[in-house]
Design an enzyme around this catalytic site. Structure first.
Site, PDB file in Angstrom:
ATOM      1  N   ASP A   1       0.859  -1.188   0.000  1.00 30.32           N
ATOM      2  CA  ASP A   1       0.000   0.000   0.000  1.00 30.32           C
ATOM      3  C   ASP A   1       0.893   1.236   0.000  1.00 30.32           C
ATOM      4  OD1 ASP A   1      -2.222   1.877   0.637  1.00 30.32           O
ATOM      5  OD2 ASP A   1      -3.346   0.026   0.982  1.00 30.32           O
TER       6      ASP A   1
ATOM      7  N   HIS B   1       2.055   1.981  -3.185  1.00 31.89           N
ATOM      8  CA  HIS B   1       1.078   2.890  -3.786  1.00 31.89           C
ATOM      9  C   HIS B   1       1.553   4.340  -3.772  1.00 31.89           C
ATOM     10  CE1 HIS B   1      -2.486  -0.138  -3.171  1.00 31.89           C
ATOM     11  NE2 HIS B   1      -1.469  -0.652  -3.831  1.00 31.89           N
TER      12      HIS B   1
END
Ligand code: NAG
Ligand code: NAG
Ligand code: NAG
Ligand code: NAG
Ligand code: NAG
Ligand code: NAG
Length: 401
Positions: free
Chosen positions: A224, A247
């Site tokens: 993430d 991310h």
């Protein structure tokens, strides 16, 4: 007071000319080794009580500095809370590897973190060692949607001040690796954070409700955000981070609940992102909770095949649970994207998608050079919606502001 006394003692010993120099460190520091409190270096015996007892002893000691030592070797501990306030400064010297429970069973009720640091002033956590969250089972149950409890944060820092976390590895978190909440004057540096690209919600470092936090000189690979900044943050500097996979570096998600707080004065600088889903991002929920995000600078960022290198997304609503898709009530203003170079793996290299209700104000694109590296030789593009601001210098793809 103690410090001044130590300094005077040091100088008087150094310069008194007499023999018998007393090592200052020996007399002033006391070390509390978990081995002396019954820890077992086999990676499976529960050493939680030994860790807790070593912490209590170090924390209780009056004096300039106490050290809680976790030597080389592999230890297993259940959820633990290291809480203060302490009577002096405490250093935790982690040289070994500390393993979390492999399953989620111990994380019931209020056990929302595996290792928690709370209400401590002048903490130094260092030593080159590793916290291993052993997240594999948790990732599997999340993907199968049948986890029996909520997943814990791996290491949390709440109400910590004047402190440093450096030269530590955080690997395989069940969820966030490090969660910083309500901290002041905290530096996190030389961290190595690593979880697989497909591990769900394994943010590297999440900072919220904090003031004067620096995250620097770290390498983060996760499933993430490498670094995510939540509401209530002021004066945050994120610098010299190598991010990917992951991310990217994100402000948000913001405005997801009533009571979420304003964020201002954030600098993200000298970072390299490789193969990440996003580059630098501001993300707000399409929900009606009012707050503001202002005075933000993203500067000196290298992008290597990043999917959304520059993105403001005020329409975040992943599970379609936002009431009638209300426009976001998060006001974004004074955001500068400067000296951002490299490659985009999607055509839209710059996307500034702001709220219909509260358009972004005073956005700046300065010296941007992002090329699309897709197969069909298309040019990269910039898309703006409800975005006001200006461009300076050379901006490629050509600016939509
Ligand atoms: C600080 O020292 C006092 C007196 O020595 C002691 O009673 C107290 O428990 C100590 N605090 C902590 C957090 O250990
Ligand atoms: C969760 O689902 C997976 C895949 O369907 C299954 O293999 C596993 O046994 C389930 N676990 C539990 C605890 O129900
Ligand atoms: C942080 O350190 C400063 C001195 O450097 C001190 O005045 C302040 O009280 C400390 N903060 C906390 C919360 O203890
Ligand atoms: C933060 O650090 C500054 C500078 O050392 C100090 O003056 C201030 O008291 C600290 N703030 C807190 C809340 O500890
Ligand atoms: C980012 O990449 C540049 C160019 O390769 C390099 O000089 C710099 O040290 C890198 N920075 C980090 C934080 O990895
Ligand atoms: C949040 O920001 C808005 C807009 O700048 C401001 O009106 C409001 O007072 C701020 N709230 C707090 C708690 O600072």
């Amino acid at each position: 007071m103690d410090y001044i006394w130590v300094v005077l003692l040091f100088f008087s010993l150094q310069f008194s000319g007499g023999g018998g120099l007393v090592p200052v460190e020996e007399t002033q520091r006391t070390e509390f080794n978990v081995m002396d409190f019954g820890a077992v270096v086999d990676g499976s015996t529960d050493s939680s009580n030994a860790f807790a007892a070593a912490w209590s002893a170090a924390c209780a000691r009056h004096g300039e500095l106490s050290i809680m030592a976790i030597p080389q070797g592999t230890f297993f501990v259940n959820p633990l809370i290291f809480s203060g306030p302490c009577n002096g400064s405490v250093q935790i010297r982690l040289q070994g590897t500390v393993l979390a429970p492999a399953d989620l069973a111990p994380f019931t009720g209020d056990k929302i973190d595996w290792i928690a640091f709370r209400h401590i002033d002048h903490l130094l956590l260092t030593g080159g060692g590793t916290f291993d969250g052993r997240g594999a089972a948790a990732w599997t149950c999340v993907l199968a949607k049948n986890c029996t409890t909520k997943r814990p944060t791996m290491v949390s820092f709440k109400f910590i001040s004047n402190s440093t976390v450096q030269n530590i590895r955080l690997v395989n978190a069940k969820m966030f690796h490090a969660h910083i909440f309500s901290c002041v004057n905290l530096t996190l540096q030389q961290l190595e954070i690593s979880s697989p690209e497909d591990s769900p919600n394994t943010d590297g470092i999440h900072v919220a409700n904090s003031n004067n936090v620096k995250v620097a000189d770290s390498v983060i690979a996760s499933g993430d955000d490498c670094v995510s900044l939540g509401g209530g943050n002021t004066d945050i500097i994120v610098s010299r981070i190598r991010c990917g996979p992951g991310h990217g570096i994100s402000l948000g998600s913001l405005g997801g609940y009533a009571g979420d707080k304003n964020m201002s004065r954030v600098l993200v600088t000298n970072c390299n992102l490789t193969g990440t889903m996003n580059g630098v991002r501001i993300k707000t929920w399409a929900k009606p909770h009012s707050l503001s995000v202002s005075d933000i600078v993203f500067q000196g960022i290298n992008m290597d095949r990043v999917s959304n290198p520059i993105i403001i997304d005020q329409h975040y609503c992943p599970n379609q649970d936002c009431v009638h898709q209300t426009p976001s009530m998060v006001k974004i203003s004074n955001v500068r994207f400067q000296d951002i170079k490299g490659s985009s793996s999607t055509k839209v290299a710059i996307k500034l998608s702001c709220s219909e209700a509260l358009p972004c104000e005073d956005l700046q694109l300065i010296d941007i050079n992002l090329a699309f590296v897709g197969k069909d030789n298309d040019e990269a593009v910039a898309l703006c919606t409800n975005a006001q601001g200006r461009s300076l210098g050379s901006v490629v793809p050509s600016s939509c502001l």
